[in-house]
Design an enzyme around this catalytic site. Sequence first.
Site, PDB file in Angstrom:
ATOM      1  N   ALA A 281      63.689  33.793  54.014  1.00 20.49           N
ATOM      2  CA  ALA A 281      64.605  34.554  54.851  1.00 20.49           C
ATOM      3  C   ALA A 281      65.196  33.702  55.961  1.00 20.49           C
ATOM      4  CB  ALA A 281      63.885  35.764  55.441  1.00 20.49           C
ATOM      5  N   TYR A 282      64.464  32.713  56.443  1.00 22.61           N
ATOM      6  CA  TYR A 282      64.914  31.942  57.599  1.00 22.61           C
ATOM      7  C   TYR A 282      65.110  30.464  57.294  1.00 22.61           C
ATOM      8  CZ  TYR A 282      63.283  36.189  59.816  1.00 22.61           C
ATOM      9  OH  TYR A 282      63.093  37.507  60.154  1.00 22.61           O
ATOM     10  N   GLY A 283      65.022  30.075  56.058  1.00 19.61           N
ATOM     11  CA  GLY A 283      65.220  28.674  55.727  1.00 19.61           C
ATOM     12  C   GLY A 283      64.904  28.412  54.269  1.00 19.61           C
ATOM     13  N   LYS A 300      59.379  22.343  54.990  1.00 20.97           N
ATOM     14  CA  LYS A 300      59.850  23.692  55.293  1.00 20.97           C
ATOM     15  C   LYS A 300      60.871  23.581  56.414  1.00 20.97           C
ATOM     16  CE  LYS A 300      58.113  28.297  56.488  1.00 20.97           C
ATOM     17  NZ  LYS A 300      56.895  29.098  56.773  1.00 20.97           N
ATOM     18  N   ASP A 355      53.849  28.717  42.766  1.00 24.07           N
ATOM     19  CA  ASP A 355      53.007  29.730  43.394  1.00 24.07           C
ATOM     20  C   ASP A 355      52.301  30.566  42.337  1.00 24.07           C
ATOM     21  OD1 ASP A 355      54.891  31.596  42.455  1.00 24.07           O
ATOM     22  OD2 ASP A 355      56.033  31.525  44.310  1.00 24.07           O
ATOM     23  N   ASP A 394      49.725  38.597  55.556  1.00 23.06           N
ATOM     24  CA  ASP A 394      50.787  38.607  54.535  1.00 23.06           C
ATOM     25  C   ASP A 394      50.258  37.979  53.252  1.00 23.06           C
ATOM     26  OD1 ASP A 394      53.231  39.162  53.443  1.00 23.06           O
ATOM     27  OD2 ASP A 394      54.253  37.441  54.298  1.00 23.06           O
ATOM     28  N   GLU A 398      53.061  35.312  46.238  1.00 28.41           N
ATOM     29  CA  GLU A 398      54.111  34.367  46.626  1.00 28.41           C
ATOM     30  C   GLU A 398      53.632  33.378  47.675  1.00 28.41           C
ATOM     31  OE1 GLU A 398      56.375  38.336  46.207  1.00 28.41           O
ATOM     32  OE2 GLU A 398      54.310  37.645  46.263  1.00 28.41           O
ATOM     33  N   ASP A 412      52.042  29.866  54.234  1.00 30.53           N
ATOM     34  CA  ASP A 412      52.912  30.801  54.956  1.00 30.53           C
ATOM     35  C   ASP A 412      52.131  31.602  55.991  1.00 30.53           C
ATOM     36  OD1 ASP A 412      54.956  32.302  55.899  1.00 30.53           O
ATOM     37  OD2 ASP A 412      55.638  33.029  53.954  1.00 30.53           O
TER      38      ASP A 412
END
EC number: 2.7.11.1
Length: 908
Positions: A281-283, A300, A355, A394, A398, A412
């Site tokens: 979502a951010y990169g 990342k 993954d 989370d 994934e 993550d």
Amino acid sequence: MINGRYQKEDVVNNNNNLNLNLIEKTLNDLTIKNNTNINNNNTNNKNTNYYNNNNFNNNNNNNNNNNNNNNNINNNNNNNKYLNNSHNNNNNNNNNNNNNNNNNNNNNNNEINNNNNNVLSHSSLSGKGGSTTYETTSYTTSITSSRDTGTISTSYESSSSSSSSSSSSLYDDDEYSDYSDSSDSIDSYVNHRQALSKSQQQQHLQQQQDQPQPLHSSMGAISNEKPPSPTNQQQQQQHHHPKHNIELPKTSSFGLQPNSSIPHKKSRSDFDFIRTIGKGAYGKVKLVIEKETQLIFASKILNKKLIIKEKKAKYVNTEKTILDSLDNPNIVKLFYTFQDENNLYFILEYCPNGDLLGALKKAGCFSIDVVRFYAAEILIALEYLHGKGIAHRDLKPENILLGKNQHLKLSDFGSAKQLSIGSHHKGSRSGSFCGTAEYVCPELLTEKSAGVEADIWSYGCLLYQLVSGKLPFKGFNEYQTFLLITKREFSYPDNFDKCCMNLIDQLLDLDPYKRPTISEIKNHEFFSSIQDWSSIPSQTPPPIEQMVPQSPFPSPNSSLRLKKRSLSVGSPINSSLTYLSQPPIKPLNLDNSNIDYNDFENNQIISNNNNNNNNTTTTTTTTTTSANTSGSTNNTLYFTSPNVTSPPTSMSSNNTPRYINPLPTQSTTTTTTKPAYSSTPSSTILKSTPPPPILSSCSSNNLLGKSSNQQYQPFQFHQQQQQQQQQQQRERSSTTTPSPTFLSNHHNQHQKNLQQSFSSIDKSSFSTSSPMSSPRILLKPTELVLMDKDRKRNIREQQQIDQYQWSRFLLPNDEIILACGITEKRSGLITKKRQLIITDTPRIFYVDPVKMTQKGEITVDGSLSAQQKSSKHFIINSKGRSRHFYDLDGQSKLWVDLINELNMLSFK
């Protein structure tokens, strides 16, 4: 003393007394302690900065002033950076021969307290991990001379610098560097800087000799008055002077170069960026190679502007801090962090096998041995995290990577939270909402807080998914998924492992404090075959083999679980309808590979109406229609046309109709034969009114969004065809497993029937008119409030017939459509047609009428409002966001009034 300068003329005739007074005054002003040496060094290295771990030496050795009875003062005008509180001061053999006064002050190993701003130095250094704080205050002596006045002026300069580097601020340039205070790196730097050649040292001495020397007079002597302290203004100016801003080298803990003694901070130029291997979502994540070592990493890359805009800086810093503190074989490692003008970079361990979700999709589901091994590795990582008071929050496939040896690596940590150590069952809890909808714990939805118990819940969902290949909680949208979670509504496939099922039941407990701890999970029977948990990271993982997923089907009493709306199962018209809960699954091995089971599934419900047609057909469903009230039956089979708002405008290239919607008119008995691969009995008798099937797909020129009051003309088959169908039905009733040949023949014959029957339809009935009148305000909220339950139920049942194409987007048996119409939604310069639907839940959402997919939903709360901008243009505001819609018929006021009325009744 005049203007802070020492005048030589004041002490010509009183050398003895003045020197005695000077010694006495000096001893009174200085507090002498042990273990410190301050030495005044005659070597004037002006351009050398030393990092010295032990001593800062300024040596005044054997300064003999035989002619003028003065002390020749030599000063270090250096920006000396020093780290420890040890200073040496040696005043050795200062002989004044003319007056026969020998004053020897041997102050060896003494620490001097600077209470009067004398020549003192203090430094403090503290640091751990990625955070370093240091302060330095130094005073240096400088000599200025004037040939004109013949005076020597001694002044004191002070410098104080304070710096703090931490990973808590996004705007710090060095925020994404891991700092190392290693003494080895500092010693290496000192040795490097001290390795000056003799020629360089001689050059410094020569430069010192070339400088003009202060004038000396036979009448001059040093006054016994104490040198003046710098004023506050001078201190403030000196504090901000560039030469006093002392900074320690900041580098990553992994940033020491193997062939260099100087620490090097990594940057983008140190890596070759090969290709993109993941997006978020951010990169995105890219494969990179370090130029110097040729090692492979995963980078990342996060966009700064997007992170600041979405207010995610806190989570980025948390991820960096937590990853920097972790060291576990089942957790991905962080090597470097840096940034440039636009992006932040995390240089992470590269996992070449993707993954866990990708492996799960390829395999369908895992065997119990594979599940047990990988579940054990995940448990080891969670135990390590929870031992440090960290909740991942989370956990999902994934975010679990497969290393080069197929071992799992948890990654993550953007949603991770640092809690108190040992917080399980009684520790601190976080109130921030994060994670993925299908794995979120129920207490976060109800109590708005969660601790490490949230990881236990997610672990149970993950374990279920590895065994079955499906998620335990999956609704049509997030709202429906949350309802399933809070009600703990899920089911197991038939062949689910019983031992694993028992463990999952304990993990998925609605009460977070009743869920087992990590140690209790380890002692469960499911992991009884694991004797030595510490050997798991060194074991060889079992091979992943492709298997058939054990799909969990919705339980019959579920009103929230997503049900596939297709022609094979139909849509419920009323609460008394019983329908098949298991959609057919494609068989693995069939002789005929050309069978299209999607068409077979979507075109097997046949309803009844009377019309003659000379066609032949074979079907898997027969309908027995009640002919009269005396109970006699007449076995006939009919196709009927759909009762739709508008017919399609075109057909496929082979003239095969794709949408058939039978309209039930009489009570029927439907016998449905399930395929051989179904787990239910082969013959299931469903006594009910056959439901109108829902359109499963559509093209750009289909019947959706078209207006017409015409209906397809019904047609029926010949009596001979009916007898053939009855004979086939009897044959199917006597056998439990239809052969692949039968399925193939059925499919081919059924397609022929559809072609022939559709060709008999009057083409004039097709309409190419403009989209349906919009908006269609079906019911006002004020009218709905006054209705009783029976009236609402009747409206709901009628809408499933009239608005059947949109009923698939409604919550089952719960929602009533208040308004439904075609609009244009504009976002920037892009305008797209959207079916806008408003329900009594209340919900406002819009659907792509071509692809028949829900494209978005507008939050209905106290912030909801609607504005009319013109006869066509209106705006719906919610949660600070505005969505622009255009009514094609110029009836925007109807939408605005309805939305505001709904909001007033719901929240005012």
